[in-house]
Design an enzyme around this catalytic site. Sequence first.
Site, PDB file in Angstrom:
ATOM      1  N   CYS B  86       0.645  -1.340  -0.239  1.00  0.00           N
ATOM      2  CA  CYS B  86      -0.090   0.385   0.122  1.00  0.00           C
ATOM      3  C   CYS B  86       0.980   1.156   0.093  1.00  0.00           C
ATOM      4  CB  CYS B  86      -0.804   0.280   1.316  1.00  0.00           C
ATOM      5  SG  CYS B  86      -2.287   0.885   1.084  1.00  0.00           S
ATOM      6  N   HIS B 203      -3.051  -5.502   0.895  1.00  0.00           N
ATOM      7  CA  HIS B 203      -2.530  -6.025   1.946  1.00  0.00           C
ATOM      8  C   HIS B 203      -2.799  -7.744   2.266  1.00  0.00           C
ATOM      9  CE1 HIS B 203      -2.259  -1.720   3.814  1.00  0.00           C
ATOM     10  NE2 HIS B 203      -3.380  -1.574   2.865  1.00  0.00           N
ATOM     11  N   GLU B 205      -1.019  -8.679   4.719  1.00  0.00           N
ATOM     12  CA  GLU B 205      -1.143  -8.802   6.263  1.00  0.00           C
ATOM     13  C   GLU B 205      -2.418  -8.740   7.274  1.00  0.00           C
ATOM     14  OE1 GLU B 205      -0.534  -6.144   4.678  1.00  0.00           O
ATOM     15  OE2 GLU B 205      -1.056  -4.254   5.695  1.00  0.00           O
TER      16      GLU B 205
END
Lengths: 85, 233
Positions: B86, B203, B205
């Site tokens: 990002c 994302h 994560e």
Amino acid sequence: MIRAQVIVRPRASIFDPQGDAVSRAIQSLGVPVKQAHVGKCIELEIEGDDAQAARAKLETICHELLSNPVIEDYVLTIENGAGKK
Amino acid sequence: MRWAVVRFPGSNCDQDAFHVLKNVLGQDVEYVWHKETSLGGADAIVLPGGFSYGDYLRTGAIARFSPIMNAVKAAADEGRVVMGICNGFQILCEAGLLPGVLIRNNNLHFRCETVNVRVENADSRFTGGLKAGQVLRIPIAHGEGNYVADEKTLDSLFANQQVIFTYSDGQGRASAESNPNGSARHIAGITNAAGNVLGMMPHPERASEAILGSADGLGIFESVLASYPAAAR
């Protein structure tokens, strides 16, 4: 004191979502605007009085920080008749 | 294996990345403040998401001049893995470690939702454990994820297998409707020519544990791990 102004504009070839939204807002107010482009105006005050030396440094700053040459063009103007880019 | 998660003022996905690396994958991971000049010998580096420097001027434009970025460039040149997620992707583009730039979403919306991400190249350091054409469910959260580069650059990215992820529908088909931001040729993630620097807007994560709704992102981190020699892991 040296005063400089940097105008940063999105390249015409790059779709400018902000300009598009602004253009549509203006149209909704009854003005038949065809296009709008939203850029930035950055005003600088620099210590010293050597406009020529300042220009060389500012060109680098414009190129590396204030604008991204992939999507934007800039115009650097320095006061004291140092002229336009 | 040692990981560094770089923190800039305004980073806000640093803890998520740290958590996945440390608690889900059992990695040795440390935060590195952007004013540092050394990555402490980290084997792999994450530039996390967030709003570094408030996104002033352009996303990533100011962060690229942070002192740590010289060390990140040196690590990239040495072939270490650098993952920009990002805002990290935006910083890598501004720093010139990846081509192109990310501009305002074409729809002007801040898009915060889970999207379908198609694996374009399963032969990269980031996707070695995945399959080409596989569709991952990974969240996005950005206002500037619209990837822009000139046609020549886009052609060469595809020709050189540098396009790792694209936006698609659930069946892996690309369409304007499944592209959340207007990104050129539906690009969601790319690598540099050498293949060790990745930038991606989604994302992973935030999608690395089933309890969070999707663990599809974990395969990306696991692929990175597997790309290192066994002794280094």
